[in-house]
Design a protein around this motif. Structure first.
Motif, mmCIF file in Angstrom:
data_model
loop_
_atom_site.group_PDB
_atom_site.id
_atom_site.type_symbol
_atom_site.label_atom_id
_atom_site.label_comp_id
_atom_site.label_asym_id
_atom_site.label_seq_id
_atom_site.Cartn_x
_atom_site.Cartn_y
_atom_site.Cartn_z
ATOM 1 N N ILE A 206 34.665 55.033 52.303
ATOM 2 C CA ILE A 206 33.561 54.447 51.394
ATOM 3 C C ILE A 206 33.978 54.120 49.675
ATOM 4 N N VAL A 207 33.660 52.774 49.630
ATOM 5 C CA VAL A 207 34.102 52.435 48.138
ATOM 6 C C VAL A 207 33.000 52.119 47.300
ATOM 7 N N ILE A 208 33.331 52.088 46.013
ATOM 8 C CA ILE A 208 32.474 51.407 45.208
ATOM 9 C C ILE A 208 32.948 49.992 45.024
ATOM 10 N N ALA A 209 32.202 48.778 44.890
ATOM 11 C CA ALA A 209 32.850 47.621 44.855
ATOM 12 C C ALA A 209 32.379 46.953 43.900
ATOM 13 N N SER A 210 33.132 46.046 43.002
ATOM 14 C CA SER A 210 32.643 45.133 42.118
ATOM 15 C C SER A 210 33.295 43.976 42.384
ATOM 16 N N ILE A 211 32.309 42.776 42.753
ATOM 17 C CA ILE A 211 32.899 41.360 43.135
ATOM 18 C C ILE A 211 32.898 40.495 42.072
ATOM 19 N N ILE A 212 33.796 39.961 41.397
ATOM 20 C CA ILE A 212 33.934 39.150 40.667
ATOM 21 C C ILE A 212 34.372 37.865 40.957
ATOM 22 N N PRO A 213 33.683 36.551 40.495
ATOM 23 C CA PRO A 213 33.984 35.044 40.745
ATOM 24 C C PRO A 213 35.348 34.893 39.756
ATOM 25 N N ILE A 214 36.343 34.130 40.305
ATOM 26 C CA ILE A 214 37.593 34.006 39.299
ATOM 27 C C ILE A 214 37.291 32.353 39.280
ATOM 28 N N GLN A 215 37.520 32.051 37.671
ATOM 29 C CA GLN A 215 37.109 30.656 37.369
ATOM 30 C C GLN A 215 38.577 30.088 36.723
ATOM 31 N N GLU A 216 38.797 29.254 37.072
ATOM 32 C CA GLU A 216 40.139 28.423 36.660
ATOM 33 C C GLU A 216 39.699 27.145 35.902
ATOM 34 N N TRP A 217 40.084 26.849 34.633
ATOM 35 C CA TRP A 217 39.567 25.555 33.837
ATOM 36 C C TRP A 217 38.359 25.254 34.132
ATOM 37 N N GLY A 218 37.427 26.390 33.891
ATOM 38 C CA GLY A 218 36.008 26.409 34.059
ATOM 39 C C GLY A 218 35.514 26.092 35.296
ATOM 40 N N LYS A 219 36.165 26.348 36.279
ATOM 41 C CA LYS A 219 35.750 26.009 37.904
ATOM 42 C C LYS A 219 35.994 27.305 38.734
ATOM 43 N N ILE A 220 35.124 27.634 39.302
ATOM 44 C CA ILE A 220 35.226 28.750 40.417
ATOM 45 C C ILE A 220 36.445 28.335 41.355
ATOM 46 N N ASN A 221 37.434 29.116 41.546
ATOM 47 C CA ASN A 221 38.336 28.756 42.773
ATOM 48 C C ASN A 221 38.586 29.912 43.467
ATOM 49 N N GLY A 222 37.781 30.877 43.430
ATOM 50 C CA GLY A 222 38.014 32.215 44.191
ATOM 51 C C GLY A 222 37.276 33.440 43.667
ATOM 52 N N ALA A 223 37.286 34.514 44.338
ATOM 53 C CA ALA A 223 36.782 35.776 43.907
ATOM 54 C C ALA A 223 37.568 36.931 44.189
ATOM 55 N N MET A 224 37.086 38.041 43.562
ATOM 56 C CA MET A 224 38.212 39.070 43.598
ATOM 57 C C MET A 224 37.104 40.404 43.610
ATOM 58 N N ALA A 225 37.644 41.139 44.747
ATOM 59 C CA ALA A 225 36.776 42.530 44.774
ATOM 60 C C ALA A 225 37.548 43.663 44.268
ATOM 61 N N VAL A 226 37.241 44.331 43.421
ATOM 62 C CA VAL A 226 37.653 45.707 42.866
ATOM 63 C C VAL A 226 36.992 46.752 43.549
ATOM 64 N N LEU A 227 37.692 47.567 44.356
ATOM 65 C CA LEU A 227 37.298 48.642 45.161
ATOM 66 C C LEU A 227 37.871 50.005 44.637
ATOM 67 N N LYS A 228 36.862 50.901 44.549
ATOM 68 C CA LYS A 228 37.234 52.355 44.229
ATOM 69 C C LYS A 228 36.984 53.326 45.246
ATOM 70 N N ASP A 229 38.053 54.067 45.884
ATOM 71 C CA ASP A 229 37.686 54.693 46.933
ATOM 72 C C ASP A 229 36.837 56.037 46.524
ATOM 73 N N ILE A 230 35.904 56.026 47.064
ATOM 74 C CA ILE A 230 35.212 57.576 46.679
ATOM 75 C C ILE A 230 34.839 58.189 47.950
ATOM 76 N N THR A 231 35.729 58.264 49.086
ATOM 77 C CA THR A 231 35.441 59.140 50.263
ATOM 78 C C THR A 231 35.455 60.560 49.828
ATOM 79 N N GLU A 232 36.527 60.999 48.974
ATOM 80 C CA GLU A 232 36.951 62.146 48.565
ATOM 81 C C GLU A 232 35.377 62.948 48.018
ATOM 82 N N LEU A 233 35.169 61.625 46.640
ATOM 83 C CA LEU A 233 33.868 62.105 45.949
ATOM 84 C C LEU A 233 32.602 62.313 46.661
ATOM 85 N N GLU A 234 32.638 61.447 47.596
ATOM 86 C CA GLU A 234 31.276 61.351 48.408
ATOM 87 C C GLU A 234 31.273 62.783 49.268
#
Ligand SMILES: Nc1ncnc2c1ncn2[C@@H]1O[C@H](COP(=O)(O)OP(=O)(O)OP(=O)(O)O)[C@@H](O)[C@H]1O
Length: 708
Positions: A206-234
């Motif tokens: 189980i993760v807490i996810a933040s999904i962020i678009p990646i921009q290059e030269w003002g144009k979206i060229n991908g996305a990034m998911a930052v995930l924090k494992d909360i299995t233990e916390l859960e």
């Protein structure tokens, strides 16, 4: 990176009179586009490739001095500024070169745009490496995708979390590997939508996810998911949640508990208390007692350090305010360690526990009775209940004389406690042998000798095989209590005298003489001195047994003992008759007991109390239950030292019997003495005058002549 590290230190140095040709040659040699015009190490200006071109265009010769091409508004940079600052200055001034100066404003080099680019690229690479290492070492897992949602990067933490190798999944569609991230990633790529914090289940994590678009030269060229494992916390959160739930259930259970419940930690400080407890102690709010030592709040409750951690300690009955309460303590044990205690206090509806209490009361009474019995062994005179001064003195005298070997005579009416006193004396004397009692009045005349001295094998028809020891032998090294010695016949007295004097006996029918170490305690409810005068008791025996004399006063002379004796017999009868519920006696009943003259003394009172217990229907003995029966043998038989007190046919018959035996004994003695009265008196152990009185009393003269 600093400017000093990037700039070329082997720069072209020119003088104002250096020619254009020489300058061009130096530029080509050093592959430089700029030269510093110096005079005595002092910077006058610079000549650039372009200013040189312009000069040459205007002149006809290559050998003109560079003077006109010198630019004096030189852009200079301090050697210690950063490459980024240098970039900004060059961009701002719109130049491709700058002179680098040290702190003394001396020229130390020249910085060209190419140097700057090199520095910037190196800086960027360095930054990239740091970023990569940062991303890899992030505790959070990071996955990035391109616009096609194919995986472009996965950091070390994510590889570890999902147990994947980057080589396995790089370039692969993210949806295949992380389907639950798909929607948010495509939203980020297609609509530049950020997903802030979202709980997602990925594989078994189980993760807490933040999904962020990646921009290059003002144009979206991908996305990034930052995930924090909360299995233990859960898990912890779930545990916390269930702990909270349990606590709530516990609180509710405690709240509805009728009686008091209190929980303490291992230091005895209160951690929980229910309404029942607070009501019992008049506490308005729990905050008043939370974390306080239970000792301070409820000092009546004994906190026991547990002998055995797992045991519930036995319940105690204590008084809390106006309530009688049962308190029990249960330790709370975790990992074999006591971490607290639960106290349960039952104080409401105790009437429901009445039967139990009755049972406990009965047991307590029995215990105290048996304890009393035990104590008797500690103070040998305890069974002789009294707080009367005379009895106290008597006990003190008895204690004083007990250790001596002297024979002792106890006088007192029947039922006054002579045997109790004798037994006490024996115990105090510390004699090793037993306390042996014989009631001289109760044993038939023909048996008393064998009772006292025993008999040998075949002594008479029906004699026990091997013979039998008498009371004397049984009391060897101990005490022989001769009760009612005044009722012993004269011939028996003579035999007793010998045993007492010589300290030796012979069993009937035996020739063997046995040495005895016996202490004699005699008792009588008759005045033995008077019996001596009357000639029915041997004077010599009297002096033998009467070395010390103790007298127990009759109960009518110590009526102040009645309340104490009443109490004593209440307890004794409760147990003896198994009637523990009878635990009260009215003051009228006690008064009735006090107003009676008790001819049968304590024995009679005991009988009266026993009858009262049998008659009582409630828990209380009333005056109507105190029935004093004049026919009670204890009130008449042996009722006094004076003959005048003796009543009833039993007594009269016994007296007659005794007188007859007495007569026979005297006649016997006279016969053996050949009619000599002096010798006969000696044989009988009485004085001549006593013998004459007896002869007169029994009108023996004629009979004597008849015998002679
Ligand atoms: N002071 C006393 N306290 C308690 N019980 C007593 C007391 N005195 C006598 N008793 C009880 O009364 C009864 C008679 O006591 P005890 O046999 O000692 O009297 P006694 O004087 O030897 O009687 P007797 O002369 O008839 O043999 C016993 O049951 C004894 O326990």
């Amino acid at each position: 990176m600093h400017v000093g590290e990037l700039s070329a230190t082997t720069f072209v140095k020119l003088q104002p009179d250096t020619t254009a040709r020489e300058t061009m040659e130096l530029f080509l040699q050093n592959r430089q586009d700029i030269g510093c015009v110096m005079e005595h190490e002092h910077l006058l200006g610079i000549v650039t490739k372009y200013s040189l071109y312009r000069l040459l265009l205007k002149s006809t010769s290559m050998d003109v001095t560079i003077q006109p091409a010198i630019k004096t508004n030189v852009i200079s940079l301090q050697e210690n500024i950063s490459v980024y600052r240098a970039r900004d200055i060059l961009l701002e001034k719109g130049v491709g070169h700058a002179v680098v100066l040290n702190n003394n404003k001396n020229v130390v080099g020249v910085l060209a745009t190419s140097d700057l680019i090199y520095g910037l690229v190196a800086g960027t690479n360095h930054l990239m490496t740091r970023l990569q290492s940062l991303v890899d070492n992030l505790q959070e897992s990071v996955i990035s995708v391109d616009t096609e949602l194919n995986i472009t990067a996965i950091n070390a933490s994510a590889q570890k979390l999902f147990q994947l190798e980057d080589t396995e999944i790089l370039g692969k569609p993210s949806g295949n590997w992380f389907p639950t991230l798909y929607d948010d990633l495509s939203n980020a790529v297609l609509h530049s939508k950020r997903t802030e914090v979202k709980k997602i289940s990925l594989h078994s994590t189980i993760v807490i996810a933040s999904i962020i678009p990646i921009q290059e030269w003002g144009k979206i060229n991908g996305a990034m998911a930052v995930l924090k494992d909360i299995t233990e916390l859960e898990k912890v959160a779930n545990e916390l949640e269930s702990t909270k739930r349990i606590e709530k259930v516990l609180d509710s259970a405690l709240a509805v508990a009728y009686d008091g419940v209190i929980i303490t930690d291992q230091d005895g400080n209160i951690t929980k208390a229910n309404h029942g407890f607070m009501e019992l102690y008049g506490i308005a709010s729990f905050s008043q007692i939370e974390h306080q030592p239970l000792q301070n709040i409820a000092p009546e409750i004994q906190q026991q350090q547990n002998k055995n951690k797992k045991d519930i300690l036995e319940a105690e009955i204590i008084q809390i305010n106006q309530y009688k309460a049962i308190v029990s303590q249960t330790p709370i044990v975790q990992n074999d360690k006591t971490i607290g205690s639960i106290y349960k206090i039952i104080y409401q509806h105790l009437h429901l526990w009445k039967d139990l209490f009755n049972q406990i009361d009965k047991l307590e009474r029995e215990i105290s009775y048996y304890r009393g019995e035990l104590n008797k062994n500690n103070d040998p005179f305890t069974p002789l209940i009294s707080n009367n001064g005379k009895i106290e003195q008597l006990k003190a005298d008895a204690t004083a004389v007990a250790p001596s070997l002297s024979n002792l005579l106890i006088n007192g009416e029947s039922g006054t406690g002579k045997e109790l006193l004798a037994n006490g004396i024996h115990l105090v004397s510390n004699r090793k042998g037993a306390f042996i009692k014989i009631n001289c009045a109760a044993v038939p005349e023909n048996l008393i000798e064998s009772e006292l001295f025993g008999y040998a094998d075949g002594a008479f028809t029906g004699a026990k095989k091997g013979g039998r020891p008498g009371k004397f032998e049984q009391a060897d090294k101990g005490t022989l209590f001769l009760d009612e010695i005044g009722d012993m016949s004269l011939p028996m007295q003579a035999k007793l005298l010998r045993a007492v004097q010589e300290k030796e006996i012979e069993r009937i029918g035996d020739t063997q003489t046995r040495k005895m170490d016996v202490r004699i305690l005699a008792a009588s409810n008759k005045n033995i001195g008077k019996l001596v005068q009357e000639g029915v008791f041997r004077e010599d025996l009297y002096y033998r047994i009467n070395v010390i004399q103790l007298e127990i006063p009759p109960l009518r002379d110590r009526l102040d003992d009645i309340p104490l004796l009443t109490n004593h017999f209440m307890k004794k009868m409760q147990t003896k008759l198994d009637k523990p519920s009878i635990n009260d006696i009215s003051s009228e009943a006690v008064e009735k007991l006090r107003n009676y003259h008790w001819p049968g003394n304590v024995r009679q009172m005991e009988n009266v109390m026993e009858r009262a217990f049998l008659y009582a229907q409630t828990n209380r003995i009333e005056a109507s239950h105190i029935l004093i029966d004049a026919k009670d043998p204890s009130s008449t038989e042996h009722s006094g030292i004076n003959e005048a007190n003796e009543h009833g046919s039993v007594k009269t018959n016994r007296k007659k019997r005794m007188e007859e035996t007495d007569k026979v004994t005297i006649l016997d003695a006279l016969k053996q003495a050949g009619g000599n009265r002096t010798i006969a008196a000696k044989k009988l152990g009485i004085s001549r005058s006593t013998l004459y009185q007896k002869l007169k009393k029994y009108e023996i003269k004629e009979k004597l002549e008849f015998f002679l």
